[in-house]
Structure formats: C-alpha cells, structure tokens
Design a protein around this motif. Structure first.
Motif, PDB file in Angstrom:
ATOM      1  N   GLY A   1       0.793  -1.225   0.000  1.00  0.00           N
ATOM      2  CA  GLY A   1       0.000   0.000   0.000  1.00  0.00           C
ATOM      3  C   GLY A   1       0.821   1.268   0.000  1.00  0.00           C
ATOM      4  O   GLY A   1       0.290   2.354   0.267  1.00  0.00           O
ATOM      5  N   TRP A   2       2.109   1.160  -0.330  1.00  0.00           N
ATOM      6  CA  TRP A   2       3.046   2.283  -0.248  1.00  0.00           C
ATOM      7  C   TRP A   2       3.087   3.008  -1.590  1.00  0.00           C
ATOM      8  O   TRP A   2       3.838   2.650  -2.501  1.00  0.00           O
ATOM      9  N   ALA A   3       2.305   4.058  -1.740  1.00  0.00           N
ATOM     10  CA  ALA A   3       2.212   4.772  -3.015  1.00  0.00           C
ATOM     11  C   ALA A   3       3.548   5.363  -3.473  1.00  0.00           C
ATOM     12  O   ALA A   3       3.917   5.219  -4.647  1.00  0.00           O
ATOM     13  N   PRO A   4       4.321   6.058  -2.608  1.00  0.00           N
ATOM     14  CA  PRO A   4       5.613   6.588  -3.072  1.00  0.00           C
ATOM     15  C   PRO A   4       6.571   5.492  -3.541  1.00  0.00           C
ATOM     16  O   PRO A   4       7.383   5.725  -4.447  1.00  0.00           O
ATOM     17  N   GLY A   5       6.483   4.301  -2.926  1.00  0.00           N
ATOM     18  CA  GLY A   5       7.315   3.199  -3.388  1.00  0.00           C
ATOM     19  C   GLY A   5       6.954   2.762  -4.796  1.00  0.00           C
ATOM     20  O   GLY A   5       7.829   2.499  -5.635  1.00  0.00           O
ATOM     21  N   TRP A   6       5.668   2.670  -5.081  1.00  0.00           N
ATOM     22  CA  TRP A   6       5.222   2.329  -6.430  1.00  0.00           C
ATOM     23  C   TRP A   6       5.649   3.400  -7.425  1.00  0.00           C
ATOM     24  O   TRP A   6       6.043   3.096  -8.560  1.00  0.00           O
ATOM     25  N   PHE A   7       5.590   4.656  -6.989  1.00  0.00           N
ATOM     26  CA  PHE A   7       6.026   5.735  -7.875  1.00  0.00           C
ATOM     27  C   PHE A   7       7.502   5.582  -8.226  1.00  0.00           C
ATOM     28  O   PHE A   7       7.892   5.703  -9.392  1.00  0.00           O
ATOM     29  N   ARG A   8       8.332   5.295  -7.213  1.00  0.00           N
ATOM     30  CA  ARG A   8       9.776   5.141  -7.472  1.00  0.00           C
ATOM     31  C   ARG A   8      10.042   3.931  -8.357  1.00  0.00           C
ATOM     32  O   ARG A   8      10.897   3.983  -9.251  1.00  0.00           O
ATOM     33  N   LEU A   9       9.317   2.851  -8.147  1.00  0.00           N
ATOM     34  CA  LEU A   9       9.481   1.685  -9.014  1.00  0.00           C
ATOM     35  C   LEU A   9       9.142   2.055 -10.463  1.00  0.00           C
ATOM     36  O   LEU A   9       9.831   1.622 -11.402  1.00  0.00           O
ATOM     37  N   GLY A  10       8.096   2.862 -10.643  1.00  0.00           N
ATOM     38  CA  GLY A  10       7.753   3.318 -11.985  1.00  0.00           C
ATOM     39  C   GLY A  10       8.878   4.123 -12.619  1.00  0.00           C
ATOM     40  O   GLY A  10       9.183   3.959 -13.809  1.00  0.00           O
ATOM     41  N   GLU A  11       9.505   5.005 -11.835  1.00  0.00           N
ATOM     42  CA  GLU A  11      10.632   5.786 -12.357  1.00  0.00           C
ATOM     43  C   GLU A  11      11.780   4.876 -12.798  1.00  0.00           C
ATOM     44  O   GLU A  11      12.390   5.079 -13.852  1.00  0.00           O
ATOM     45  N   MET A  12      12.087   3.882 -11.970  1.00  0.00           N
ATOM     46  CA  MET A  12      13.168   2.957 -12.306  1.00  0.00           C
ATOM     47  C   MET A  12      12.863   2.208 -13.602  1.00  0.00           C
ATOM     48  O   MET A  12      13.714   2.082 -14.490  1.00  0.00           O
TER      49      MET A  12
END
Length: 325
Positions: free
Chosen positions: A45-56
């Motif tokens: 449920g960690w939205a900023p983590g998903w965002f960073r994964l998207g950037e990577m």
C-alpha cells in the motif's frame, strides 16, 4: 521526490528501498528494480514506493511496467502528491492532462522551501521577477494601489513589487513557502490558496502578477478568467509562461511543467477581455544545464460596462500584516 522522505511504515521495506536506491546509484539497475519490488511485496500500500518503481522501470525502457507501477501509485493515493498522473501522461498512458495535481505542487514546494531562493536564483539563474519588473517599468507602470501576487512562493516577486504597491497581497498553495514569505515582511496579506480552484473575490486589484506559476496550471482558461474578474478596469496582468513553439496550445514537458504557445496565449487574453501591451521572448532560468525559453507578458484589462460596477476593495485601508494558514 526522493522516496526516502516518505516511509512505508515497514522498517524492513524501507531498508530494502534504501538498498535499492544504493544499487541504482551504483549502476546495478536490474538488482535495484528487483529489490524495490521486494520492498513493495512487504508494503503493497506504499504509493511513493510504487512511484519510485515506476521511475526505475521507465529509465530502463520498461514502459509497460512503469505504467503499471504509476497506475497503482495513483490508485493508492488519488490526490497524487508524487505526480504519477503527469508521468503517465508523459509516456502516453494517460490523456487530457491539463494541470499538475494540487497535492503534487504543494508537496514539491513544501520540500523545496528551505533551499528555494539559493537553488533557484544562484544555481538556476532564475530571472522572472526581474524580467516582469522590467516589463512593467518599460510601460511606465510604477505605482499600484492593490497588487496580487499569485503563487508568491518565498516572496522573490514581492520584493520587487513592495516599493510600487500601496497594498501587496500574496498567495500560495505551500504553507512552507508562505512562512518564508511572511518572514521577509514584504506582504500586507498572505493567504494559502489553490490557484486551480480559487475564486476571484472582490474586484480589487490594479495589478495581478503570476511569476513562474502558470507552468503548473496547464490549461489557462480558468485562471485567466479569474484574473480578469479580479482586476479593476485598466488593471494590468503581468505573467510568464514557458515557451512552446509548436501548433498545440500547450505541452507537458519531462520536467512535469507545461509550456504554452504564443498564439494560444494571445487568443486567450483577447477572449478574456485583455489588450496585450507587451510580449518578450527570453531565458527564464536554466534546467539541467539548458536554457529554459519563455515569454514575459503584460496585458491590460479592457474596461467594459460590466467592469464599471461598484468596486469593492475591502483591503485598501488595511495596513496590518497577516498570514492566513
């Protein structure tokens, strides 16, 4: 926005995300992506983590995986403080993106406030307040009863306006930026306002300024209409936009800022009851070592029958300084 500033609430997941960032910086991108995915398995449920994964994933060319990650970030956090919707728009996975999410802009500038002046002026050669002040001076506009500084930030524009304004009003979406502006004591009034939904209020101003603000609003029809309603007859609107030289009215850039075409801005001003007095193409600042081209514009609100209604300026005699939080 660094993901380390937004904890997942799970220590192990946070440590794995930190290790993933370390591996990324060392150049082991595949391992970093795998470890970031492991962190999200622990904290789904960690939205900023998903965002960073998207950037990577985006940086490695895995656009379908980036789309999946940013879509999940947006599902988990619809207010979108990380700007996932903008990222989706940039890779063609979302259409009709016409403004940066308010939560994204607020978060960005809350984080940036402490180093804003030094970073923007000294490192990026930010020139917009001086350019707008020069444009007004070139028109002989040197004294105003009531000035509204839209998106005032830390007060860089307010510093240039203080000497020519009897009453100087500033607003911004970021509380941290407003605190910085308040400490400088240039403004007679400061308010926290989301420009994307603001109402004009009383027809009170004879100058409205928007320095490096419209780049986050994208579609300008609403804000230009609000400014028109806010200005007294013959009042001035001085503002900047980043320059787009294509046929589209505006484009979203990789910086997640919007750039606008001159023909679109001119037509919009005319439709909204403005007479364009000056327009100058110039360098606004530098970004990643490259000059950012933009326009500095000053327009006059044309007097009309509707504009000659009884004017109401509730702040004209107010000399006290206040910050509305």
């Amino acid at each position: 926005m660094a993901v380390s500033r937004f904890s997942s609430g799970d220590r192990v997941a946070d440590r794995r995300a930190d290790y993933a960032s370390m591996l990324w910086d060392m150049g082991d991108r595949a391992a970093a992506i795998d470890l970031m995915a492991d962190a999200l398995a622990l904290a789904p449920g960690w939205a900023p983590g998903w965002f960073r994964l998207g950037e990577m994933r985006e940086e490695t060319g895995e656009l379908s995986g980036a789309t999946e990650a940013w879509t999940e970030a947006l599902r988990l956090e619809p207010c979108d403080r990380m700007g996932a919707s903008l990222k989706l728009g940039l890779i063609g996975a979302a259409q009709g993106i016409e403004a940066a999410p308010a939560a994204f802009v607020e978060t960005l500038f809350d984080q940036y406030a402490d180093r804003f002046d030094v970073s923007l002026v000294e490192k990026l050669g930010y020139r917009v307040p001086d350019l707008i002040a020069d444009a007004l001076a070139g028109l002989g506009a040197s004294a105003f009863a009531h000035v509204v500084d839209l998106g005032c930030g830390t007060g860089l524009m307010g510093e240039r306006l203080r000497g020519c304004a009897s009453f100087l009003e500033g607003n911004d979406i970021s509380r941290a930026m407003l605190r910085k502006a308040e400490a400088k004591r240039f403004y007679d009034r400061l308010d926290r306002v989301d420009l994307s939904v603001m109402a004009p209020g009383a027809r009170r101003a004879d100058l409205v300024v928007a320095a490096d603000v419209l780049i986050y609003l994208g579609a300008l029809e609403r804000i230009v209409s609000v400014v028109a309603d806010m200005l007294k007859p013959d009042g001035l609107f001085a503002f900047s936009v980043e320059l787009h030289d294509g046929p589209e009215p505006m484009v979203l850039r990789p910086s997640r800022r919007f750039a606008h075409a001159p023909h679109h801005v001119r037509a919009l001003l005319t439709r909204s009851g403005f007479d364009l007095l000056s327009i100058e193409e110039t360098e606004l600042r530098r970004d990643r070592g490259e000059a950012v081209a933009g326009l500095i514009l000053v327009a006059r609100r044309i007097a009309s029958a509707d504009a000659m209604e009884q004017l109401d300026d509730p702040h004209a005699a107010v000399l006290g300084r206040s910050l509305v939080r």
